[in-house]
Design a protein around this motif. Structure first.
Motif, PDB file in Angstrom:
ATOM      1  N   ALA A 152     -22.410  -1.441 -10.515  1.00  0.00           N
ATOM      2  CA  ALA A 152     -21.733  -2.037  -9.353  1.00  0.00           C
ATOM      3  C   ALA A 152     -20.933  -1.149  -8.551  1.00  0.00           C
ATOM      4  O   ALA A 152     -20.392   0.004  -9.002  1.00  0.00           O
ATOM      5  N   ASP A 153     -20.857  -1.320  -7.328  1.00  0.00           N
ATOM      6  CA  ASP A 153     -20.031  -0.562  -6.286  1.00  0.00           C
ATOM      7  C   ASP A 153     -18.475  -0.742  -6.734  1.00  0.00           C
ATOM      8  O   ASP A 153     -17.690   0.190  -6.414  1.00  0.00           O
ATOM      9  N   PHE A 154     -18.281  -2.037  -7.190  1.00  0.00           N
ATOM     10  CA  PHE A 154     -16.844  -2.346  -7.469  1.00  0.00           C
ATOM     11  C   PHE A 154     -16.639  -2.606  -8.777  1.00  0.00           C
ATOM     12  O   PHE A 154     -17.233  -3.378  -9.391  1.00  0.00           O
ATOM     13  N   LEU A 155     -15.686  -1.977  -9.583  1.00  0.00           N
ATOM     14  CA  LEU A 155     -15.575  -2.137 -10.909  1.00  0.00           C
ATOM     15  C   LEU A 155     -14.340  -2.880 -11.401  1.00  0.00           C
ATOM     16  O   LEU A 155     -13.258  -2.505 -10.677  1.00  0.00           O
ATOM     17  N   GLY A 156     -14.434  -3.625 -12.196  1.00  0.00           N
ATOM     18  CA  GLY A 156     -13.149  -4.095 -12.847  1.00  0.00           C
ATOM     19  C   GLY A 156     -12.325  -3.335 -13.783  1.00  0.00           C
ATOM     20  O   GLY A 156     -12.825  -2.283 -13.885  1.00  0.00           O
ATOM     21  N   ALA A 157     -11.181  -3.784 -14.373  1.00  0.00           N
ATOM     22  CA  ALA A 157     -10.281  -2.649 -14.841  1.00  0.00           C
ATOM     23  C   ALA A 157     -10.914  -2.275 -16.252  1.00  0.00           C
ATOM     24  O   ALA A 157     -10.789  -0.953 -16.407  1.00  0.00           O
ATOM     25  N   GLY A 158     -11.815  -2.990 -16.903  1.00  0.00           N
ATOM     26  CA  GLY A 158     -12.323  -2.642 -18.123  1.00  0.00           C
ATOM     27  C   GLY A 158     -13.434  -1.709 -17.782  1.00  0.00           C
ATOM     28  O   GLY A 158     -13.387  -0.642 -18.536  1.00  0.00           O
ATOM     29  N   GLU A 159     -14.068  -1.823 -16.894  1.00  0.00           N
ATOM     30  CA  GLU A 159     -15.334  -1.028 -16.583  1.00  0.00           C
ATOM     31  C   GLU A 159     -14.798   0.304 -16.042  1.00  0.00           C
ATOM     32  O   GLU A 159     -15.035   1.226 -16.394  1.00  0.00           O
ATOM     33  N   THR A 160     -13.590   0.238 -15.357  1.00  0.00           N
ATOM     34  CA  THR A 160     -12.950   1.416 -14.788  1.00  0.00           C
ATOM     35  C   THR A 160     -12.434   2.261 -15.887  1.00  0.00           C
ATOM     36  O   THR A 160     -12.595   3.361 -15.890  1.00  0.00           O
ATOM     37  N   ALA A 161     -11.841   1.643 -16.939  1.00  0.00           N
ATOM     38  CA  ALA A 161     -11.332   2.572 -18.019  1.00  0.00           C
ATOM     39  C   ALA A 161     -12.561   3.021 -18.834  1.00  0.00           C
ATOM     40  O   ALA A 161     -12.361   4.234 -19.199  1.00  0.00           O
ATOM     41  N   GLN A 162     -13.621   2.352 -18.939  1.00  0.00           N
ATOM     42  CA  GLN A 162     -14.746   2.728 -19.421  1.00  0.00           C
ATOM     43  C   GLN A 162     -15.372   4.189 -18.974  1.00  0.00           C
ATOM     44  O   GLN A 162     -15.699   5.115 -19.522  1.00  0.00           O
ATOM     45  N   LEU A 163     -15.427   4.024 -17.534  1.00  0.00           N
ATOM     46  CA  LEU A 163     -15.842   5.032 -16.791  1.00  0.00           C
ATOM     47  C   LEU A 163     -14.841   6.234 -16.809  1.00  0.00           C
ATOM     48  O   LEU A 163     -15.449   7.399 -17.115  1.00  0.00           O
ATOM     49  N   ASP A 164     -13.726   5.875 -16.869  1.00  0.00           N
ATOM     50  CA  ASP A 164     -12.775   7.126 -16.985  1.00  0.00           C
ATOM     51  C   ASP A 164     -12.945   7.882 -18.373  1.00  0.00           C
ATOM     52  O   ASP A 164     -12.827   8.943 -18.388  1.00  0.00           O
ATOM     53  N   SER A 165     -13.258   6.977 -19.264  1.00  0.00           N
ATOM     54  CA  SER A 165     -13.255   7.612 -20.489  1.00  0.00           C
ATOM     55  C   SER A 165     -14.585   8.506 -20.470  1.00  0.00           C
ATOM     56  O   SER A 165     -14.607   9.627 -21.177  1.00  0.00           O
ATOM     57  N   LEU A 166     -15.511   7.756 -20.135  1.00  0.00           N
ATOM     58  CA  LEU A 166     -16.707   8.755 -20.029  1.00  0.00           C
ATOM     59  C   LEU A 166     -16.674   9.941 -19.304  1.00  0.00           C
ATOM     60  O   LEU A 166     -17.044  11.032 -19.937  1.00  0.00           O
ATOM     61  N   MET A 167     -15.785   9.972 -18.121  1.00  0.00           N
ATOM     62  CA  MET A 167     -15.818  11.224 -17.545  1.00  0.00           C
ATOM     63  C   MET A 167     -14.937  12.176 -18.109  1.00  0.00           C
ATOM     64  O   MET A 167     -15.237  13.184 -18.362  1.00  0.00           O
ATOM     65  N   ARG A 168     -13.655  11.633 -19.076  1.00  0.00           N
ATOM     66  CA  ARG A 168     -13.154  12.586 -19.687  1.00  0.00           C
ATOM     67  C   ARG A 168     -13.835  13.181 -20.714  1.00  0.00           C
ATOM     68  O   ARG A 168     -13.450  14.370 -21.083  1.00  0.00           O
ATOM     69  N   GLU A 169     -14.662  12.548 -21.460  1.00  0.00           N
ATOM     70  CA  GLU A 169     -15.471  12.928 -22.532  1.00  0.00           C
ATOM     71  C   GLU A 169     -16.175  14.224 -22.161  1.00  0.00           C
ATOM     72  O   GLU A 169     -16.656  15.010 -23.065  1.00  0.00           O
ATOM     73  N   SER A 170     -16.673  13.933 -20.860  1.00  0.00           N
ATOM     74  CA  SER A 170     -17.643  14.827 -20.533  1.00  0.00           C
ATOM     75  C   SER A 170     -16.933  16.173 -19.795  1.00  0.00           C
ATOM     76  O   SER A 170     -17.487  16.859 -19.022  1.00  0.00           O
TER      77      SER A 170
END
Lengths: 467, 453
Positions: free
Chosen positions: A50-68
């Motif tokens: 989605a173009d706009f993410l909820g808090a949970g998805e934001t955290a998920q994305l953030d951790s994906l980025m950090r892992e990478s």
């Protein structure tokens, strides 16, 4: 935005400069070519699409980025190495981001950061060279060489003659009117504002399937071949809508040269010219068959209905034609000038027409602000500019040419258009391209007018290419 | 960023054509007071004469626009666009003013500056007659290349957004690159001039060239100058501390002495004369001197006939051969007589027979406008939606000839040049008045150095 924040989080330690813009944000292509398809992978994680993410998805994305993070840092380093190698090898063709980003990510995944001890320079060199000839011999030069053989040309010519004379099994050819209405139905449904997964798209899809099933694409091909009039709701428009300079197209020749500046209308192009445009577009070259196979298939294709093998692409020609005859780039209709002349009923406009025509209206206003206008009033002294304005009075010609080239490119790569939505994406994209083509031509014409001056400056790029 | 959006917030509307529009209160005006930028999924418009820091936007692809919406307008506006894209047309919402200044306002500021720079390349009213110096196109082009790269977040596809391609600007204008490097070196040595601005522009150009894979000798020299910091031409640099040096660095189109052309028709009795309308919208940049007094006409009696002669002062950069302009002449609002104008010395001039009585009554209304055939646009529907149900007169003859707006643009240019002439023209980008462009600094300096060198 979430990506941007996560990126800046990683970049606090720096080392991502080669993938970042001057403000520290990721480059547009970094997001498009690396972060989205290779890290976030919304296809696997629809919740992140989605173009706009909820808090949970934001955290998920953030951790994906950090892992990478480490992977991205290595990718950035590889990119720097590849750019350096490219410069050293004197390669200048193509945009390095487009060419190398995904390969850098692969290299980072495989090797980690580039290390001199592990022969990073050698790896980089072979990757850069590899990418430089990724075309694998599918080039205009190879085509020219292949078709330079006189015997081969004679054989191909005989095969073209035979293929052209083969009669097509076209179901009941006299069905132009129902195609005309079905096409309008599709165009109205797919382009409705807010049509995502709702009823509108369904209606469009079923009309589209009906057209496919009834072979309306092949039927149009038949009408073009027989020179049937009135297909487009107007007696004065040929069935091919300017895809040929002749009332009825002639059999294609083999040909052995081409120039972008002087390409004839699509149905009048030689075998060489048809493949030349395909090979010119450097994208997807690796998906093409090798040159001999390319030529063999083009013989049959060029003699097939509408010069295309795939029926879904032929149906897209019908849809495009239906859209094209209702285009009104000059806003004549809106201002009470019926483009079709008084007394004639104009082809009913669909949602697709409203979208594309209102885009032209906006473009007109933007071109005014850009000081790049053409007068819609005919002016005998207007030279090139008046010729461009005249082109806007017959917008279907430019539209159909652009559309056909795009569909032909898809046909060569076996990329059919599976449904109404994907067809609309192509039709809409062509409409934008036609608009941008117009803008580029106005710009070229104005530059030509201004450069007969003492302070003449060299007009940039847009050199016609030829072979 | 004081005054961003005027504290009034923005209204976001789903329009009938399916676009989402973000309107910052903005006064409409003729095309030449609008700065526009094509960005991913939208067109942005700033009023050149206004004070709005935030642009108005027509978003045609809300999905693609999300990559920059939040950074220009703030998160709330981005969310509003997203929400409105899914509702039927006709709905609008008001969004409170943007959040406290963050990194996002920087992008809005640079975008405004980029748009203004493109505007200057098209509409800068450089006039010999009015004493407004021209901006060196390559120098302006290089700064725009740098700004485009700075604003890369706004763009996603150069095919779609011709404004988003720094590589093209670099290639078109790289003639100015060596001079820019020399200016930077001299300015650093003497610690005078817009050192920071030059430094910023050159580093952005270097990065943009690297990103886009633009190569070339000038780019290589720039890179080595930035790496070593060493001047490559130490002897030449001291001259550049003076405006005269700057003038020679960015060679301009030289001497220009206003000399009226020969009279085309010697003899004849002048029965009326006057000045015409100089509507900038009717010809491309660089054809006619944009001064209000550039267009003049004379009606003479020659034998039994009447002849009108029209002259338009040529722009310094106007093309010399081949091209012809036209003058549209209307007497008492009658049908137009077209007079073909050819370049003759420093003017465009031409004559034609005119069908008027031998003794022209004193207050006869003679309207004369110049235009490039084929270029002359239709009246702007945004200004006058009722106009032109008939192919009628051009925009120069419709009464609202835009003179007040042209005067305002000249005032803007003079104001900006005055700011550019200050000893410390560099600095941050104060809104809503973007700091001088390098081309403006050079123009101001060389104009001050006297018209007589």
């Amino acid at each position: 935005m979430v990506i941007d924040r996560a990126w800046r989080g990683l970049g606090a330690r720096s080392g991502l400069e080669s993938l970042s813009g001057p403000g520290g944000a990721p480059l547009t292509r970094t997001v498009k070519l690396i972060v989205l398809p290779l890290i976030i992978r919304p296809a696997l994680r629809p919740e992140l699409a989605a173009d706009f993410l909820g808090a949970g998805e934001t955290a998920q994305l953030d951790s994906l980025m950090r892992e990478s993070g480490a992977l991205l840092h290595a990718t950035a380093q590889w990119f720097t190495v590849l750019k350096k190698t490219r410069r050293a090898l004197g390669i200048t063709a193509g945009n390095p981001q487009d060419l190398y980003f995904q390969r850098c990510f692969e290299l980072a995944t495989e090797h980690g950061p580039p290390a001199a001890s592990a022969g990073a320079d050698t790896v980089a060199r072979s990757v850069v060279e590899d990418i430089a000839d990724a075309g694998g011999g599918r080039t205009v030069e190879a085509l020219k060489e292949y078709l330079d053989d006189a015997d081969r040309r004679t054989r191909l010519d005989a095969r073209l003659a035979a293929a052209w004379d083969t009669r097509w099994a076209v179901p009941n050819a006299d069905a132009g009117e129902s195609a005309f209405h079905l096409a309008a139905e599709v165009l109205d449904a797919v382009a409705r504002p807010g049509s995502g997964t709702d009823v509108g798209t369904d209606a469009g899809s079923s009309a589209c399937s009906a057209m496919l099933a009834a072979g309306h694409g092949s039927r149009l091909g038949q009408a073009v071949r027989t020179g049937t009039d009135g297909v487009w709701g107007r007696a004065d428009l040929p069935a091919h809508l300017g895809l040929s300079a002749h009332p009825v197209p002639n059999r294609p020749e083999v040909g052995h040269g081409a120039s972008t500046a002087t390409l004839p209308a699509p149905f009048d192009r030689t075998l060489f010219e048809r493949l030349f445009t395909v090979l010119q577009a450097s994208a997807h070259r690796e998906e093409l068959p090798a040159v001999p196979e390319l030529v063999r298939r083009e013989v049959g294709r060029s003699c097939a209905p509408l010069g295309l093998y795939d029926e879904s692409l032929r149906v897209a020609v019908v849809l495009g034609g239906r859209l094209a005859v209702g285009l009104d780039p000059l806003g004549l209709d809106q201002r009470g000038h019926h483009p079709l002349g008084p007394g004639e009923t104009e082809p009913g406009r669909t949602a697709a027409h409203r979208i594309v025509n209102s885009r032209w209206q906006r473009e007109a206003s933007v071109l005014r602000a850009r000081r790049m206008t053409v007068s819609s009033r005919p002016d005998p002294d207007g030279g090139q500019l008046s010729a461009l304005a005249q082109d806007l009075r017959t917008p279907w010609v430019a539209y159909m040419r652009r559309l056909w080239v795009r569909l032909h490119g898809r046909d060569v790569r076996d990329a059919a258009l599976p449904d109404a939505a994907s067809a609309w994406t192509v039709l809409d994209g062509v409409a934008r391209s036609v608009m941008m083509d117009h803008r580029a031509r106005v710009r070229t014409a104005l530059r030509a007018l201004s450069t007969s001056t003492a302070t003449a400056r060299v007009a940039a790029a847009h050199e016609p290419r030829s072979a | 960023m004081p005054g961003a959006g005027g504290g009034t917030g923005v209204r976001v509307t789903r329009a009938a054509d399916g676009t989402v529009q973000i309107a910052v209160p903005a006064a409409p005006g003729p095309a030449f007071v609008r700065a526009v930028l094509d960005v991913a999924g939208a067109v942005l418009t700033w009023p050149v004469l206004g004070t709005a820091a935030l642009p108005a936007a027509e978003v045609h692809d809300p999905g693609r626009a999300q990559q920059w919406l939040w950074a220009v307008y703030g998160e709330r506006t981005a969310a509003a666009v997203h929400a409105l894209a899914a509702v039927p047309p006709g709905v609008s919402v008001d969004v409170a003013p943007p959040e406290s200044p963050e990194s996002e306002t920087a992008l809005a500021g640079y975008a405004a500056r980029l748009a203004l720079g493109h505007w200057a390349a098209r509409w800068w009213p450089a006039s010999y007659t009015d004493g407004i110096p021209a901006l060196e196109p390559d120098l302006l082009g290089m700064e725009l290349a740098a700004l485009t790269h700075r604003c890369q977040q706004l763009f996603d596809d150069p095919e779609d957004q011709p404004d988003g391609d720094p590589a093209e600007l670099l290639e078109t204008h790289q003639a100015a690159l060596d001079s820019l490097v020399r200016w930077w070196q001299a300015a650093r040595e003497s610690a005078s001039g817009p050192v920071r601005q030059l430094d910023g522009v050159l580093r952005l150009i270097d990065d943009a060239a690297d990103c886009a894979g633009v190569a070339g000798d000038a780019v290589r020299r720039l890179r080595s100058a930035l790496e070593t910091g060493a001047p490559y031409d130490p002897r030449g640099s001291h001259e550049l501390r003076t405006p005269l040096g700057l003038g020679s660095l960015f060679a301009r189109s030289g001497g220009y002495a206003l000399a009226a052309g020969e009279r085309l028709v010697p003899g004849g009795r002048v029965i009326a004369r006057g000045s015409g309308t100089n509507d900038w919208r009717r010809y491309p940049p660089g054809f006619v001197d944009p001064s209000e007094s550039a267009v003049s006409w004379t009606v003479s009696a020659v034998g039994a006939g009447r002849v009108i002669e029209v002259e338009a002062v040529a722009d310094v950069a106007a093309p010399v051969g081949g091209v012809r302009l036209a003058a549209e002449v209307r007497v008492e609002g009658g049908p137009p007589t077209l007079v073909s104008l050819a370049r003759r010395g420093d003017v465009w001039a031409g004559r034609a027979d005119l069908d008027v009585p031998a003794s022209l009554p004193p207050r006869t209304r003679v309207e004369v406008g110049v235009l490039l055939p084929g270029f002359d646009p239709d009246p702007d529907p945004e200004l006058d939606p009722e106009a032109d149900t008939e192919p009628g007169p051009g925009p120069g003859t419709d009464g609202a000839d835009g003179r007040a707006d042209r005067d305002a643009v000249r005032a803007l240019a003079r104001h900006r040049l005055a700011a550019a002439a200050l000893p410390e023209p560099q600095g941050t980008y104060p809104q809503p008045f973007p700091a001088p462009f390098l081309a403006e600094i050079v123009a101001a300096a060389t104009a001050d150095a006297g018209e007589d060198f």
